[in-house]
Write a protein that holds these residues in place. Sequence first.
Motif, PDB file in Angstrom:
ATOM      1  N   ALA A  26      -1.622  -9.011   5.837  1.00 28.32           N
ATOM      2  CA  ALA A  26      -1.435  -7.564   5.679  1.00 28.32           C
ATOM      3  C   ALA A  26      -2.747  -6.842   5.414  1.00 28.32           C
ATOM      4  N   VAL A  27      -2.909  -5.710   6.089  1.00 34.06           N
ATOM      5  CA  VAL A  27      -4.047  -4.832   5.794  1.00 34.06           C
ATOM      6  C   VAL A  27      -3.576  -3.613   5.018  1.00 34.06           C
ATOM      7  N   LEU A  28      -2.260  -3.328   5.080  1.00 30.76           N
ATOM      8  CA  LEU A  28      -1.710  -2.173   4.382  1.00 30.76           C
ATOM      9  C   LEU A  28      -0.193  -2.308   4.312  1.00 30.76           C
ATOM     10  N   ILE A  29       0.394  -1.870   3.186  1.00 34.53           N
ATOM     11  CA  ILE A  29       1.845  -1.740   3.082  1.00 34.53           C
ATOM     12  C   ILE A  29       2.145  -0.271   2.834  1.00 34.53           C
ATOM     13  N   GLU A  30       3.304   0.191   3.313  1.00 41.42           N
ATOM     14  CA  GLU A  30       3.650   1.593   3.126  1.00 41.42           C
ATOM     15  C   GLU A  30       5.162   1.767   3.059  1.00 41.42           C
ATOM     16  N   TRP A  31       5.573   2.876   2.425  1.00 44.20           N
ATOM     17  CA  TRP A  31       6.986   3.215   2.255  1.00 44.20           C
ATOM     18  C   TRP A  31       7.132   4.708   2.477  1.00 44.20           C
ATOM     19  N   ASP A  32       8.189   5.104   3.178  1.00 41.48           N
ATOM     20  CA  ASP A  32       8.410   6.532   3.440  1.00 41.48           C
ATOM     21  C   ASP A  32       9.124   7.236   2.292  1.00 41.48           C
ATOM     22  N   GLY A  33       9.441   6.515   1.218  1.00 42.36           N
ATOM     23  CA  GLY A  33      10.122   7.103   0.065  1.00 42.36           C
ATOM     24  C   GLY A  33      11.624   7.120   0.214  1.00 42.36           C
ATOM     25  N   CYS A  34      12.133   6.631   1.348  1.00 41.36           N
ATOM     26  CA  CYS A  34      13.579   6.617   1.580  1.00 41.36           C
ATOM     27  C   CYS A  34      14.059   5.222   1.992  1.00 41.36           C
ATOM     28  N   LEU A  49       2.283   6.480   5.619  1.00 39.64           N
ATOM     29  CA  LEU A  49       3.434   7.172   5.051  1.00 39.64           C
ATOM     30  C   LEU A  49       3.106   7.635   3.631  1.00 39.64           C
ATOM     31  N   SER A  50       4.076   8.256   2.971  1.00 37.58           N
ATOM     32  CA  SER A  50       3.830   8.914   1.681  1.00 37.58           C
ATOM     33  C   SER A  50       3.317   7.982   0.587  1.00 37.58           C
ATOM     34  N   VAL A  51       3.725   6.719   0.587  1.00 35.90           N
ATOM     35  CA  VAL A  51       3.261   5.770  -0.428  1.00 35.90           C
ATOM     36  C   VAL A  51       2.656   4.571   0.302  1.00 35.90           C
ATOM     37  N   SER A  52       1.386   4.275   0.036  1.00 38.15           N
ATOM     38  CA  SER A  52       0.759   3.149   0.724  1.00 38.15           C
ATOM     39  C   SER A  52      -0.329   2.518  -0.145  1.00 38.15           C
ATOM     40  N   PHE A  53      -0.559   1.242   0.119  1.00 38.12           N
ATOM     41  CA  PHE A  53      -1.617   0.489  -0.552  1.00 38.12           C
ATOM     42  C   PHE A  53      -2.307  -0.390   0.477  1.00 38.12           C
ATOM     43  N   ALA A  54      -3.624  -0.343   0.507  1.00 38.65           N
ATOM     44  CA  ALA A  54      -4.407  -1.179   1.412  1.00 38.65           C
ATOM     45  C   ALA A  54      -4.792  -2.474   0.708  1.00 38.65           C
ATOM     46  N   ARG A  55      -5.095  -3.486   1.538  1.00 38.67           N
ATOM     47  CA  ARG A  55      -5.589  -4.747   0.983  1.00 38.67           C
ATOM     48  C   ARG A  55      -6.825  -4.428   0.155  1.00 38.67           C
ATOM     49  N   GLY A  56      -6.917  -5.010  -1.003  1.00 40.32           N
ATOM     50  CA  GLY A  56      -8.025  -4.747  -1.912  1.00 40.32           C
ATOM     51  C   GLY A  56      -7.614  -3.826  -3.049  1.00 40.32           C
ATOM     52  N   GLN A  57      -6.666  -2.921  -2.777  1.00 42.75           N
ATOM     53  CA  GLN A  57      -6.144  -2.082  -3.860  1.00 42.75           C
ATOM     54  C   GLN A  57      -5.185  -2.885  -4.730  1.00 42.75           C
ATOM     55  N   LEU A  58      -4.444  -3.787  -4.102  1.00 41.37           N
ATOM     56  CA  LEU A  58      -3.480  -4.636  -4.802  1.00 41.37           C
ATOM     57  C   LEU A  58      -3.663  -6.073  -4.348  1.00 41.37           C
ATOM     58  N   SER A  59      -3.346  -7.018  -5.225  1.00 42.59           N
ATOM     59  CA  SER A  59      -3.317  -8.429  -4.825  1.00 42.59           C
ATOM     60  C   SER A  59      -2.063  -8.661  -3.983  1.00 42.59           C
ATOM     61  N   MET A  63       1.376  -6.563  -4.086  1.00 43.44           N
ATOM     62  CA  MET A  63       1.955  -5.963  -2.877  1.00 43.44           C
ATOM     63  C   MET A  63       3.428  -6.371  -2.749  1.00 43.44           C
ATOM     64  N   LEU A  64       3.706  -7.651  -2.970  1.00 48.72           N
ATOM     65  CA  LEU A  64       5.082  -8.128  -2.880  1.00 48.72           C
ATOM     66  C   LEU A  64       5.950  -7.446  -3.939  1.00 48.72           C
ATOM     67  N   GLU A  65       5.436  -7.329  -5.140  1.00 49.63           N
ATOM     68  CA  GLU A  65       6.170  -6.659  -6.213  1.00 49.63           C
ATOM     69  C   GLU A  65       6.456  -5.201  -5.853  1.00 49.63           C
ATOM     70  N   ALA A  66       5.461  -4.510  -5.301  1.00 46.92           N
ATOM     71  CA  ALA A  66       5.656  -3.113  -4.890  1.00 46.92           C
ATOM     72  C   ALA A  66       6.725  -3.011  -3.799  1.00 46.92           C
ATOM     73  N   MET A  67       6.673  -3.911  -2.826  1.00 48.22           N
ATOM     74  CA  MET A  67       7.650  -3.875  -1.738  1.00 48.22           C
ATOM     75  C   MET A  67       9.063  -4.152  -2.249  1.00 48.22           C
ATOM     76  N   ARG A  68       9.196  -5.078  -3.180  1.00 55.35           N
ATOM     77  CA  ARG A  68      10.524  -5.355  -3.765  1.00 55.35           C
ATOM     78  C   ARG A  68      11.037  -4.127  -4.525  1.00 55.35           C
ATOM     79  N   GLU A  69      10.151  -3.456  -5.254  1.00 54.74           N
ATOM     80  CA  GLU A  69      10.551  -2.253  -5.989  1.00 54.74           C
ATOM     81  C   GLU A  69      10.977  -1.150  -5.016  1.00 54.74           C
ATOM     82  N   TRP A  70      10.196  -0.942  -3.969  1.00 52.68           N
ATOM     83  CA  TRP A  70      10.551   0.065  -2.964  1.00 52.68           C
ATOM     84  C   TRP A  70      11.908  -0.262  -2.350  1.00 52.68           C
ATOM     85  N   PHE A  71      12.111  -1.541  -2.024  1.00 52.38           N
ATOM     86  CA  PHE A  71      13.362  -1.989  -1.408  1.00 52.38           C
ATOM     87  C   PHE A  71      14.542  -1.687  -2.331  1.00 52.38           C
ATOM     88  N   ASP A  72      14.379  -1.981  -3.605  1.00 50.74           N
ATOM     89  CA  ASP A  72      15.439  -1.736  -4.589  1.00 50.74           C
ATOM     90  C   ASP A  72      15.746  -0.253  -4.749  1.00 50.74           C
TER      91      ASP A  72
END
Length: 103
Positions: A26-34, A49-59, A63-72
């Motif tokens: 991954a070079v970036l993860i993002e979520w549209d907020g919906c 999209l409205s919420v995003s993190f690039a590699r280097g900003q997060l381990s 990144m996985l934790e953020a994606m799980r939170e967004w998913f929930d």
Amino acid sequence: MSAGNAGRQEHLEQLWKHVEQRLEEAVLIEWDGCHAIHLHTVQAPEKPLSVSFARGQLSKEEMLEAMREWFDHSCPLRFISEVRKSGGIVGSTPLIAQEDPAN
């Protein structure tokens, strides 16, 4: 927990393991907020999209934790896809599809 729910949860965890593996590239993860969550490999989008993190900003773990939170916190139409853009050509692969019974 019923056997059906246990089976769905086990399947969902297998899907999450695949998401975690794809985070290696991954070079970036993002979520549209919906409902749309994207994991970009190869190249980051020009306008994330409205919420995003690039590699280097997060381990990878963060990144996985953020994606799980967004998913929930996503609406019932939620999905996670891997997006590959190279030379103007965009390809997308569902990692956790909207129509997946475990979703």
